[in-house]
Write an enzyme that holds these catalytic residues in place. Sequence first.
Site, mmCIF file in Angstrom:
data_model
loop_
_atom_site.group_PDB
_atom_site.id
_atom_site.type_symbol
_atom_site.label_atom_id
_atom_site.label_comp_id
_atom_site.label_asym_id
_atom_site.label_seq_id
_atom_site.Cartn_x
_atom_site.Cartn_y
_atom_site.Cartn_z
ATOM 1 N N GLY A 1 0.760 -1.240 0.000
ATOM 2 C CA GLY A 1 0.000 0.000 0.000
ATOM 3 C C GLY A 1 0.784 1.280 0.000
ATOM 4 N N GLU B 1 3.749 -6.929 1.640
ATOM 5 C CA GLU B 1 3.272 -7.216 0.286
ATOM 6 C C GLU B 1 3.269 -5.961 -0.577
ATOM 7 O OE1 GLU B 1 -0.731 -8.337 1.230
ATOM 8 O OE2 GLU B 1 -0.150 -10.111 2.360
ATOM 9 N N PRO B 2 4.406 -5.311 -0.760
ATOM 10 C CA PRO B 2 4.396 -4.078 -1.552
ATOM 11 C C PRO B 2 4.235 -4.364 -3.038
ATOM 12 C CG PRO B 2 6.645 -4.593 -0.897
ATOM 13 C CD PRO B 2 5.768 -5.658 -0.292
ATOM 14 N N GLY B 3 3.442 -3.577 -3.715
ATOM 15 C CA GLY B 3 3.273 -3.711 -5.158
ATOM 16 C C GLY B 3 3.744 -2.435 -5.850
ATOM 17 N N ARG B 4 2.865 -1.440 -5.859
ATOM 18 C CA ARG B 4 3.126 -0.172 -6.543
ATOM 19 C C ARG B 4 4.489 0.426 -6.214
ATOM 20 N NH1 ARG B 4 -1.111 3.211 -7.883
ATOM 21 N NH2 ARG B 4 -2.357 2.033 -6.384
ATOM 22 N N TYR C 1 -9.617 5.672 -12.009
ATOM 23 C CA TYR C 1 -9.532 6.330 -10.690
ATOM 24 C C TYR C 1 -9.357 7.842 -10.807
ATOM 25 C CZ TYR C 1 -7.516 1.631 -9.775
ATOM 26 O OH TYR C 1 -7.240 0.285 -9.722
ATOM 27 N N CYS D 1 -12.978 5.046 -28.261
ATOM 28 C CA CYS D 1 -14.278 5.713 -28.396
ATOM 29 C C CYS D 1 -15.026 5.759 -27.076
ATOM 30 C CB CYS D 1 -15.099 5.011 -29.474
ATOM 31 S SG CYS D 1 -14.201 4.991 -31.016
ATOM 32 N N GLU D 2 -14.504 6.555 -26.149
ATOM 33 C CA GLU D 2 -15.097 6.771 -24.827
ATOM 34 C C GLU D 2 -14.645 8.153 -24.378
ATOM 35 O OE1 GLU D 2 -16.772 4.625 -22.732
ATOM 36 O OE2 GLU D 2 -16.502 2.750 -23.847
ATOM 37 N N TYR E 1 0.195 -1.071 -12.249
ATOM 38 C CA TYR E 1 -1.227 -1.038 -12.568
ATOM 39 C C TYR E 1 -1.505 -0.365 -13.907
ATOM 40 C CZ TYR E 1 -1.415 -2.444 -7.705
ATOM 41 O OH TYR E 1 -1.215 -3.110 -6.525
HETATM 42 C C1 LIG Z 1 -2.984 -4.997 -4.201
HETATM 43 C C2 LIG Z 1 -2.523 -5.634 -2.956
HETATM 44 C C3 LIG Z 1 -1.263 -5.361 -2.446
HETATM 45 C C4 LIG Z 1 -0.321 -4.365 -3.061
HETATM 46 O O1 LIG Z 1 -0.789 -3.045 -2.929
HETATM 47 P P1 LIG Z 1 0.143 -1.829 -3.409
HETATM 48 O O2 LIG Z 1 -0.676 -0.623 -3.098
HETATM 49 O O3 LIG Z 1 0.369 -1.995 -4.860
HETATM 50 O O4 LIG Z 1 1.395 -1.886 -2.614
HETATM 51 C C5 LIG Z 1 -0.851 -6.054 -1.327
HETATM 52 N N1 LIG Z 1 -1.647 -6.959 -0.725
HETATM 53 C C6 LIG Z 1 -2.881 -7.239 -1.191
HETATM 54 C C7 LIG Z 1 -3.702 -8.246 -0.492
HETATM 55 C C8 LIG Z 1 -3.365 -6.590 -2.314
HETATM 56 O O5 LIG Z 1 -4.581 -6.860 -2.754
#
Ligand SMILES: *Cc1c(COP(=O)(O)O)cnc(C)c1O
Length: 424
Positions: free
Chosen positions: A246, A283-286, A326, A352-353, A380
């Site tokens: 997050g 669990e970092p993504g972004r 978003y 076309c939106e 994303y």
């Molecule tokens: C999407 C998600 C993440 C990653 O979130 P980021 O904002 O991209 O860091 C981690 N854990 C879970 C369960 C998610 O659904």
Amino acid sequence: MSAQLPGAPHVQYRSEELFVEEVRLADLAREHGTPLFVYSRAAMLSALAAYQRGFAGRKAKICYAMKANSSLAVLQVFARAGCGFDVVSGGELERVLAAGARAGDIIFSGVGKTRREMRWALKAGIHCFNVESEQELEVLSEVATETGIEAPVSLRVNPDVNPLTHPYISTGLKGSKFGIAHKEALRVYRRAASLPGLRVLGIDCHIGSQITQVSPYLDAMDRVLDLVTAIEAAGIPIAHIDFGGGLGIVYHVEQPPPADVLWQRLLARLDARGFGDRQLLIEPGRSLVGNAGVCVTEILYLKPGEGKNFCIVDAAMNDLPRPAMYEAFHQIVPLQPRGGKPASYDVVGPVCESGDWLGRDRKLTAQRGDLLAVLSAGAYCMSMASNYNTRGRPTEVLVDGSTAHVIREREDIADQMRKEKLLP
Ligand SMILES: *Cc1c(COP(=O)(O)O)cnc(C)c1O
């Protein structure tokens, strides 16, 4: 044009030309066409290193939330750097195993795991299932019993804190579809401990995305640690604590804390509460990939309008869905800045939106044929890209120093029609 760009120092201007690491983006666009995603390997590894510094000396597992960008070569970069992974589908599990991940470094999140997905994950031998409901727990217990493989579980609890971010990416409030309500958690843990085939391993939470402040994390941590105390008092040991992902990135004017600074604060709280010796998962993504990517696009047409000018580019909402989904902001900058007086444009795609826009009211000095870069496009974007309007998904290039690897070829029409059948 020496303003600090999101993604710098890996994305920056050198004598009026935009580079990713040692590679000139205009050269890549000429060679591979547009729209084109370009990622910096060094930027990804430096984002990961900030977390690794934050957890130095701790028992911690960093599990990249691969839904942010699941391209195989991106996964490979993280797997080779010793990263674990958070998957949210059987497809992601297969994909990350194909990229070389170790099953023991994978955790499986998501509110709607199917029996088939559970079986795959059990047979693969993943580290843990992050379970999101009581019924899911029951089904997992059945599947584990059938297959004769014990399922390690963590319950995703909903700490009911406001992450102070966009509502579509808030996941830890009451009324969210995610997780198990805080007040139900102890009861569901007792249930988990009593069901056959399950082994309670940990607890997890994930409160939202693009979080730019420390306080929601501290609140969530306190709420989760209160639960750990109660669950362990009930005789159920909790071996690991998973605080989710997050952490936000810079798209525009945000000032998120660097990952190591965030974790310095959080670990101090964890230590103060006497939980400093636990195994930690995140669990970092972004924050691992977002600022490492750009999308290069060509200006097809400039269209002056009544009260608004449009800059029509060849990238669209199917390639970069975040603005349409978003109302997200991405900086848009020229690859080769021109002199002259800027005008204000809405930068829009060919789909076309009316929702197909990439940026609104942007000041640009631009001509037809110029190349633009949409910044902070590593997370994303490609993983959410679609074939809407029968548009092939773009080429992706991963830059490593002065080398550019094509990691995905542009989809052609045959790729798009492959699984379809005409009527007899
Ligand atoms: C999407 C998600 C993440 C990653 O979130 P980021 O904002 O991209 O860091 C981690 N854990 C879970 C369960 C998610 O659904």
